[in-house]
Design a protein around this motif. Sequence first.
Motif, short mmCIF file in Angstrom:
data_model
loop_
_atom_site.label_atom_id
_atom_site.label_comp_id
_atom_site.label_asym_id
_atom_site.label_seq_id
_atom_site.Cartn_x
_atom_site.Cartn_y
_atom_site.Cartn_z
N LEU A 194 55.18 47.63 112.78
CA LEU A 194 55.77 48.83 111.67
C LEU A 194 55.38 50.00 113.30
N ALA A 195 56.05 50.69 113.23
CA ALA A 195 55.67 52.50 114.56
C ALA A 195 55.41 53.33 113.42
N GLY A 196 54.27 54.26 113.76
CA GLY A 196 53.91 55.52 112.84
C GLY A 196 54.36 57.02 113.69
N ASN A 197 54.98 57.78 113.83
CA ASN A 197 55.42 58.66 115.00
C ASN A 197 55.08 59.85 113.40
N ALA A 198 54.51 60.59 114.62
CA ALA A 198 53.83 61.99 113.99
C ALA A 198 54.50 63.42 114.79
N GLU A 199 54.62 64.65 114.69
CA GLU A 199 54.95 65.93 115.61
C GLU A 199 53.75 67.40 115.21
N ILE A 200 53.12 67.59 116.03
CA ILE A 200 52.21 68.82 115.73
C ILE A 200 52.40 70.17 116.22
N LYS A 201 52.84 71.34 115.84
CA LYS A 201 53.19 72.19 116.99
C LYS A 201 51.53 73.30 117.51
N ALA A 202 50.91 73.28 118.31
CA ALA A 202 50.38 74.44 118.16
C ALA A 202 50.19 75.98 119.41
N ASP A 203 49.33 76.79 118.70
CA ASP A 203 50.08 78.10 120.28
C ASP A 203 50.05 77.93 121.29
N ASN A 204 50.05 77.89 122.03
CA ASN A 204 50.46 78.34 123.26
C ASN A 204 48.76 79.76 123.57
N ASP A 262 52.05 58.86 109.19
CA ASP A 262 53.09 58.72 109.11
C ASP A 262 53.70 56.94 108.97
N PHE A 263 52.31 56.44 109.45
CA PHE A 263 52.33 54.77 109.29
C PHE A 263 51.48 54.58 108.07
N SER A 264 50.62 54.56 107.69
CA SER A 264 49.91 54.67 105.71
C SER A 264 51.01 54.70 105.33
N ASP A 265 52.13 55.46 105.05
CA ASP A 265 53.24 56.33 103.80
C ASP A 265 54.11 55.01 104.20
N LYS A 266 54.35 54.50 105.70
CA LYS A 266 56.06 53.06 105.89
C LYS A 266 55.47 51.75 104.78
N LEU A 308 53.03 68.37 120.45
CA LEU A 308 52.25 67.82 120.47
C LEU A 308 52.65 66.54 119.29
N SER A 309 52.83 65.12 120.30
CA SER A 309 53.36 64.13 119.34
C SER A 309 52.82 62.52 119.64
N ILE A 310 53.36 61.80 118.94
CA ILE A 310 52.33 60.62 118.86
C ILE A 310 53.04 59.54 118.85
N HIS A 311 53.10 58.19 119.17
CA HIS A 311 53.78 57.07 119.00
C HIS A 311 52.91 55.55 118.56
N LEU A 312 52.79 55.29 117.54
CA LEU A 312 51.26 53.88 117.35
C LEU A 312 52.70 52.99 117.13
N ILE A 313 52.06 51.50 117.63
CA ILE A 313 52.99 50.61 117.35
C ILE A 313 51.72 49.33 116.14
N GLY A 314 52.03 49.16 115.07
CA GLY A 314 50.98 48.11 113.86
C GLY A 314 51.91 47.60 114.04
N LYS A 315 50.96 45.67 113.55
CA LYS A 315 51.70 44.53 113.20
C LYS A 315 50.63 44.58 111.56
N LEU A 316 51.43 43.76 110.55
CA LEU A 316 51.21 43.31 109.27
C LEU A 316 51.22 41.99 108.94
#
Length: 241
Positions: A29-39, A166-170, A230-238
Amino acid sequence: MKKILGFTVAMLVSVPLFAQSISGAVISLAGNAEIKADNDQAVVTFFIEEQDKDKAAAASRVNQKMKTGTDLIKKEDPQAELSTRGYYTYPIYNDDVKAAGQVAKHQLVGWRSGQYLEAKTQNLKHLPVTAAAAQTVLALNGINFGLSDAAVAKFESARIAAGYKDFSDKVSMITHAIGKKADDVIIESLDFDNAGTNIRPMMVAAPMMQRMKGAAPVEEPSFEPGYTTLSIHLIGKLRLK
């Protein structure tokens, strides 16, 4: 009536059998998310270019004007980090077009010299004043807005937390869909190695401009720093119990 009843019973039996059959299965399972930060940082590039029949004269004017422009930037923004990004000198030829079968004659007519200066600053409020001061001598070649190292570190925790949520919700959606409970799931691995900070800044680039002649006042430019994603992509095994 018997046929309908038999079909209903078969369906009721098949649900627990399906749930039982996937026990011990491993799910990726993969978890993905993005957050926005002011430059909070800008990298501005200035340049100067001169042309003359005398190579030394062209280079001398470049050196003098770059020094003047550099001093103006330092005066307006003492904390800015300045870096020379390029210096060039090359000949200019006038190509005489010859008739077919004849060799074109290359005649040296002058020299062109130029230099680039990069200024990195977090003083965004004063940036229009700094840029206008430098433009009395130099030309504004381009500008990129982004996040400083301190800002990236500040948002790192929020970025990772958003990815894990995002990973936990999935995980919850999957367990609900297959008739399992949260206690029936074991997270065997969670790979953050692929979660490197993926930064997608909103950038503003100024077009190439010709050198400003003289030291006439320049109206202050308008800048909109924008934001960085700023984005993130993580992978987990259940593993299902």
